[in-house]
Motif scaffolding. Structure first.
Motif, PDB file in Angstrom:
ATOM      1  N   GLU A 165       5.346   6.210 -43.139  1.00  0.00           N
ATOM      2  CA  GLU A 165       4.284   5.264 -42.813  1.00  0.00           C
ATOM      3  C   GLU A 165       4.671   4.308 -41.687  1.00  0.00           C
ATOM      4  O   GLU A 165       3.842   3.953 -40.851  1.00  0.00           O
ATOM      5  CB  GLU A 165       3.909   4.469 -44.066  1.00  0.00           C
ATOM      6  N   ASN A 166       5.915   3.880 -41.665  1.00  0.00           N
ATOM      7  CA  ASN A 166       6.369   2.971 -40.606  1.00  0.00           C
ATOM      8  C   ASN A 166       7.463   3.630 -39.757  1.00  0.00           C
ATOM      9  O   ASN A 166       8.413   2.982 -39.339  1.00  0.00           O
ATOM     10  CB  ASN A 166       6.856   1.639 -41.183  1.00  0.00           C
ATOM     11  N   GLY A 167       7.275   4.936 -39.538  1.00  0.00           N
ATOM     12  CA  GLY A 167       8.241   5.673 -38.725  1.00  0.00           C
ATOM     13  C   GLY A 167       8.341   5.110 -37.315  1.00  0.00           C
ATOM     14  O   GLY A 167       7.346   4.648 -36.740  1.00  0.00           O
ATOM     15  N   ALA A 168       9.548   5.130 -36.769  1.00  0.00           N
ATOM     16  CA  ALA A 168       9.788   4.574 -35.438  1.00  0.00           C
ATOM     17  C   ALA A 168       9.036   5.377 -34.372  1.00  0.00           C
ATOM     18  O   ALA A 168       8.788   6.575 -34.523  1.00  0.00           O
ATOM     19  CB  ALA A 168      11.278   4.563 -35.133  1.00  0.00           C
ATOM     20  N   ILE A 169       8.682   4.689 -33.293  1.00  0.00           N
ATOM     21  CA  ILE A 169       8.059   5.312 -32.123  1.00  0.00           C
ATOM     22  C   ILE A 169       9.018   5.153 -30.955  1.00  0.00           C
ATOM     23  O   ILE A 169       9.569   4.067 -30.739  1.00  0.00           O
ATOM     24  CB  ILE A 169       6.719   4.626 -31.779  1.00  0.00           C
ATOM     25  N   MET A 170       9.241   6.219 -30.209  1.00  0.00           N
ATOM     26  CA  MET A 170      10.078   6.130 -29.025  1.00  0.00           C
ATOM     27  C   MET A 170       9.203   6.272 -27.786  1.00  0.00           C
ATOM     28  O   MET A 170       8.385   7.195 -27.698  1.00  0.00           O
ATOM     29  CB  MET A 170      11.172   7.197 -29.026  1.00  0.00           C
ATOM     30  N   VAL A 171       9.349   5.338 -26.850  1.00  0.00           N
ATOM     31  CA  VAL A 171       8.524   5.352 -25.645  1.00  0.00           C
ATOM     32  C   VAL A 171       9.423   5.218 -24.411  1.00  0.00           C
ATOM     33  O   VAL A 171      10.567   4.772 -24.496  1.00  0.00           O
ATOM     34  CB  VAL A 171       7.484   4.215 -25.652  1.00  0.00           C
ATOM     35  N   ASN A 172       8.865   5.599 -23.275  1.00  0.00           N
ATOM     36  CA  ASN A 172       9.565   5.523 -21.990  1.00  0.00           C
ATOM     37  C   ASN A 172       8.634   4.805 -21.014  1.00  0.00           C
ATOM     38  O   ASN A 172       7.517   5.260 -20.756  1.00  0.00           O
ATOM     39  CB  ASN A 172       9.874   6.936 -21.493  1.00  0.00           C
ATOM     40  N   ASN A 173       9.064   3.651 -20.486  1.00  0.00           N
ATOM     41  CA  ASN A 173       8.144   2.879 -19.645  1.00  0.00           C
ATOM     42  C   ASN A 173       7.816   3.553 -18.312  1.00  0.00           C
ATOM     43  O   ASN A 173       6.911   3.116 -17.600  1.00  0.00           O
ATOM     44  CB  ASN A 173       8.631   1.436 -19.440  1.00  0.00           C
ATOM     45  N   TYR A 174       8.504   4.625 -17.993  1.00  0.00           N
ATOM     46  CA  TYR A 174       8.126   5.387 -16.790  1.00  0.00           C
ATOM     47  C   TYR A 174       6.751   6.027 -16.970  1.00  0.00           C
ATOM     48  O   TYR A 174       6.040   6.269 -15.998  1.00  0.00           O
ATOM     49  CB  TYR A 174       9.176   6.455 -16.490  1.00  0.00           C
ATOM     50  N   ASP A 175       6.378   6.255 -18.234  1.00  0.00           N
ATOM     51  CA  ASP A 175       5.097   6.898 -18.518  1.00  0.00           C
ATOM     52  C   ASP A 175       3.914   6.036 -18.071  1.00  0.00           C
ATOM     53  O   ASP A 175       2.852   6.559 -17.750  1.00  0.00           O
ATOM     54  CB  ASP A 175       4.973   7.211 -20.013  1.00  0.00           C
ATOM     55  N   TRP A 176       4.049   4.704 -18.076  1.00  0.00           N
ATOM     56  CA  TRP A 176       2.940   3.860 -17.612  1.00  0.00           C
ATOM     57  C   TRP A 176       3.245   3.131 -16.301  1.00  0.00           C
ATOM     58  O   TRP A 176       2.345   2.815 -15.551  1.00  0.00           O
ATOM     59  CB  TRP A 176       2.503   2.852 -18.676  1.00  0.00           C
ATOM     60  N   ALA A 177       4.515   2.921 -15.996  1.00  0.00           N
ATOM     61  CA  ALA A 177       4.851   2.214 -14.755  1.00  0.00           C
ATOM     62  C   ALA A 177       5.086   3.175 -13.591  1.00  0.00           C
ATOM     63  O   ALA A 177       4.846   2.817 -12.433  1.00  0.00           O
ATOM     64  CB  ALA A 177       6.092   1.338 -14.957  1.00  0.00           C
ATOM     65  N   GLY A 178       5.527   4.384 -13.896  1.00  0.00           N
ATOM     66  CA  GLY A 178       5.901   5.317 -12.830  1.00  0.00           C
ATOM     67  C   GLY A 178       4.751   5.730 -11.938  1.00  0.00           C
ATOM     68  O   GLY A 178       4.940   5.973 -10.740  1.00  0.00           O
ATOM     69  N   LYS A 204      18.738  10.812 -27.756  1.00  0.00           N
ATOM     70  CA  LYS A 204      19.431  11.535 -28.828  1.00  0.00           C
ATOM     71  C   LYS A 204      20.223  10.571 -29.706  1.00  0.00           C
ATOM     72  O   LYS A 204      20.262  10.714 -30.934  1.00  0.00           O
ATOM     73  CB  LYS A 204      20.347  12.600 -28.218  1.00  0.00           C
ATOM     74  N   GLN A 205      20.851   9.571 -29.083  1.00  0.00           N
ATOM     75  CA  GLN A 205      21.645   8.612 -29.848  1.00  0.00           C
ATOM     76  C   GLN A 205      20.767   7.696 -30.686  1.00  0.00           C
ATOM     77  O   GLN A 205      21.099   7.372 -31.827  1.00  0.00           O
ATOM     78  CB  GLN A 205      22.517   7.801 -28.885  1.00  0.00           C
ATOM     79  N   LEU A 206      19.635   7.298 -30.139  1.00  0.00           N
ATOM     80  CA  LEU A 206      18.732   6.417 -30.872  1.00  0.00           C
ATOM     81  C   LEU A 206      18.141   7.115 -32.090  1.00  0.00           C
ATOM     82  O   LEU A 206      17.825   6.475 -33.102  1.00  0.00           O
ATOM     83  CB  LEU A 206      17.618   5.920 -29.952  1.00  0.00           C
ATOM     84  N   GLU A 207      18.007   8.419 -32.011  1.00  0.00           N
ATOM     85  CA  GLU A 207      17.445   9.180 -33.129  1.00  0.00           C
ATOM     86  C   GLU A 207      18.339   9.120 -34.368  1.00  0.00           C
ATOM     87  O   GLU A 207      17.875   9.349 -35.487  1.00  0.00           O
ATOM     88  CB  GLU A 207      17.190  10.630 -32.709  1.00  0.00           C
ATOM     89  N   SER A 208      19.635   8.822 -34.174  1.00  0.00           N
ATOM     90  CA  SER A 208      20.546   8.731 -35.326  1.00  0.00           C
ATOM     91  C   SER A 208      20.416   7.393 -36.044  1.00  0.00           C
ATOM     92  O   SER A 208      20.884   7.244 -37.179  1.00  0.00           O
ATOM     93  CB  SER A 208      21.997   8.935 -34.864  1.00  0.00           C
ATOM     94  N   ILE A 209      19.788   6.410 -35.406  1.00  0.00           N
ATOM     95  CA  ILE A 209      19.704   5.067 -35.983  1.00  0.00           C
ATOM     96  C   ILE A 209      18.416   4.845 -36.759  1.00  0.00           C
ATOM     97  O   ILE A 209      18.406   4.157 -37.781  1.00  0.00           O
ATOM     98  CB  ILE A 209      19.834   4.013 -34.861  1.00  0.00           C
ATOM     99  N   PHE A 210      17.308   5.465 -36.311  1.00  0.00           N
ATOM    100  CA  PHE A 210      15.995   5.152 -36.871  1.00  0.00           C
ATOM    101  C   PHE A 210      15.395   6.309 -37.666  1.00  0.00           C
ATOM    102  O   PHE A 210      15.717   7.476 -37.431  1.00  0.00           O
ATOM    103  CB  PHE A 210      15.026   4.761 -35.745  1.00  0.00           C
ATOM    104  N   GLU A 211      14.506   5.932 -38.573  1.00  0.00           N
ATOM    105  CA  GLU A 211      13.677   6.903 -39.278  1.00  0.00           C
ATOM    106  C   GLU A 211      12.386   7.082 -38.473  1.00  0.00           C
ATOM    107  O   GLU A 211      11.693   6.108 -38.185  1.00  0.00           O
ATOM    108  CB  GLU A 211      13.350   6.417 -40.680  1.00  0.00           C
TER     109      GLU A 211
END
Length: 417
Positions: A114-127, A103-110
Motif C-alpha cells: 500500500e505504501n510501496g516506495a516510488i523511484m523517479v528520475n528528474n530527467y524525465d520532466w526536466a530533460g 540497484k542499490q536503493l532497491e535494497s533499502i526500500f519496500e
C-alpha cells in the motif's frame, strides 16, 4: 513514542521548516515524502545512507517514500560544499550512474504494498523542458536576491560560480514542485547541506500553489566521528555500497572497527533496532567493551541491509578465518575479498619456501627467511612450517590459485599462480 519523537531520540533531526505543522500533518494523514541523490558516480557511499534510511523509517510508519535519482541535476552539479565548479559529466555517464544507484536503493526500500516506495528520475520532466518554459514557468518565481542569500551561492561569489551551478537550486526546487503536484509529496528530507535547496522548493510551491498548500522540509545532521576524523573514509578511500568497489567483507570490517565513542550513535541513526535493544548494547559498551557486542551488531545490521544475508555470512566467515588463522577453510572468492589489499606476489612454479619468502619480499634475506622458518614464525595456509627445505607444491594452492603466507602474527602475503 511517535515517529518524530523517535527521530529526535536517535539524533536524526537537525532543522525543520515548520515542526508543529509537520507534526500535525503526520498525525492526521499518510503522506508522500522524498529524498534525492545525484548520480555523480556509479555507486553511492555510506555518506549517502542516513537520509535514505530516514526515509525508510517514514515508510515503516505507513508513509510513502519517493526516491529521486537526479538524472538531470546530476548533469548540472550541486554547488553545495564546493569551492569550485564541478566537472560536467556526459549524459551517457550520468545514465550509467543512475542504473548503478537505482540497484542499490532497491535494497533499502519496500516497493510493494500500500505504501510501496516510488523511484523517479528528474530527467524525465526536466530533460525535455525548453529554456523559455523553464524561465517563464519556474525562473519567474525565484528572485535573484533570494538566491544570493543562500549560503551555497553566497560562499561562491568571491571565487566565482557559473550560471549553470547558480540555477541548480531552481532545478531542485522544480523537483519538489513536480512531486508535490503529481504525487502529493509534502515533505523533502536531506542532509544539512541541502537546507538551501529544500527551502527553495518550498518557496516555489508557495508561489505556484494555492495559499492553503502545505509542504515541509527536514534536514539531518552531518555524521561525525568522536575523534574528529571524517566519517566514511578509510586508508583506501570511501566506503562504497557497490560490492565491486568495497567488498562486503571490507564493508563489514568498517563497521565492526567503529570506536566505542561512536558505536551507540551509529546504532541509533543507521539501524532499525528498538530503543530497548540499543540501550542494552550501550550497557554492554560500558560494562564489557572488550566483547565489542555493539560493533558486531552494527556491522551485521548494515551488511545484511546493503548486501544481503549470504554476503554477511561470508564476511563473518572471512573475519573468523583471519582471526583464527584457519585460512584454508576459505574459498577462492572469499580469499579475493579478505586479501584484496594485502601484498601479493605472482609465482610461476613450485618454489622453495626460503626463496619465495625473499622473492616476495616477506623476509629481507635468505638468512632471515631461514631464521623465521626455524623459529616457527611462518605459516602456509594457516599451517606452521619449520622445515627450511620445504617446497610449495600444487597441494599448497587453494583452488589451484592462491597460497597464503603469514610471517609473524599479522603480516600476510597472497601468492598467486
Amino acid at each position: 513514542m511517535d515517529l518524530l519523537q523517535d527521530l529526535a531520540w536517535r539524533g536524526i533531526i537537525y532543522q525543520q521548516t515548520d515542526a508543529e505543522g509537520l507534526k500535525d500533518t503526520l498525525g492526521k494523514e499518510q503522506i508522500s515524502l522524498y529524498c534525492g541523490v545525484d548520480p555523480t558516480a556509479d555507486s553511492m557511499h555510506i555518506g549517502h545512507l542516513l537520509p535514505f534510511l530516514t526515509l525508510r523509517r517514514f515508510q515503516q510508519h505507513g508513509h510513502r517514500p519517493i526516491v529521486l535519482v537526479g538524472g538531470a541535476t546530476g548533469l548540472i552539479g550541486d554547488p553545495s560544499g564546493k569551492s569550485e565548479e564541478r566537472k560536467l559529466l556526459t549524459l551517457e555517464t550520468v545514465q550509467d550512474n543512475v542504473a548503478g544507484i537505482k540497484k542499490q536503493l532497491e535494497s533499502i526500500f519496500e516497493f510493494e504494498g500500500e505504501n510501496g516506495a516510488i523511484m523517479v528520475n528528474n530527467y524525465d520532466w526536466a530533460g525535455s523542458m525548453d529554456v523559455v518554459t523553464f524561465l517563464r514557468d519556474i525562473g519567474k518565481h525565484i528572485g535573484v536576491n533570494y538566491m544570493l542569500a543562500k549560503d551555497t551561492i553566497a560562499s561562491r561569489l568571491e571565487t566565482g560560480i557559473s550560471f549553470t551551478e547558480f540555477t541548480y537550486t531552481i532545478l531542485q526546487a522544480m523537483d519538489f514542485l513536480h512531486l508535490y503536484e503529481h504525487h502529493n509529496c509534502k515533505l523533502q528530507i536531506g542532509g544539512s547541506d541541502q537546507w538551501g535547496n529544500i527551502t527553495s522548493g518550498l518557496e516555489l510551491i508557495r508561489k505556484v500553489q494555492p495559499e492553503s498548500s502545505k509542504a515541509y522540509g527536514l534536514t539531518i545532521p552531518l555524521v561525525t566521528k568522536a575523534d574528529g576524523t571524517k566519517f566514511g573514509k578509510t586508508e583506501s578511500g570511501a566506503v562504497w555500497l557497490d560490492p565491486e568497489k568495497t567488498t562486503p567483507y571490507e564493508f563489514y570490517q568498517f563497521w565492526i572497527n567503529t570506536a566505542d565513542a561512536d558505536v551507540v550513535k551509529y546504532l541509533k541513526i543507521f539501524t532499525f533496532l528498538s530503543h530497548e535493544e540499543i540501550e542494552q548494547l550501550e550497557k554492554a559498551v560500558q560494562e564489557e567493551p572488550h566483547l565489542r557486542k555493539a560493533q558486531k551488531v552494527l556491522a551485521e545490521e548494515l551488511t545484511r541491509l546493503i548486501h544481503g544475508e549470504d554476503s554477511l555470512q561470508q564476511a563473518i566467515k572471512i573475519s573468523q578465518a583471519l582471526f583464527s588463522g584457519d585460512v584454508r577453510s576459505l574459498s577462492g572468492a572469499e580469499i579475493e575479498q579478505g586479501f584484496k589489499d594485502v601484498p601479493a606476489y605472482t609465482s610461476q612454479n613450485e618454489e622453495n619456501l626460503v626463496d619465495l619468502l625473499v622473492a616476495a619480499k616477506i623476509s629481507p634475506s635468505k638468512r632471515q627467511a631461514r631464521e623465521d622458518i626455524s623459529n616457527g614464525a611462518v605459516t602456509v595456509n594457516g599451517e606452521k612450517i619449520t622445515d627450511n627445505a620445504y617446497i610449495l607444491a600444487e597441494s599448497d594452492r587453494i583452488e589451484g590459485k592462491f597460497t597464503i603466507i603469514r610471517r609473524g602474527k599479522k603480516k600476510y602475503t597472497l601468492i598467486k599462480y
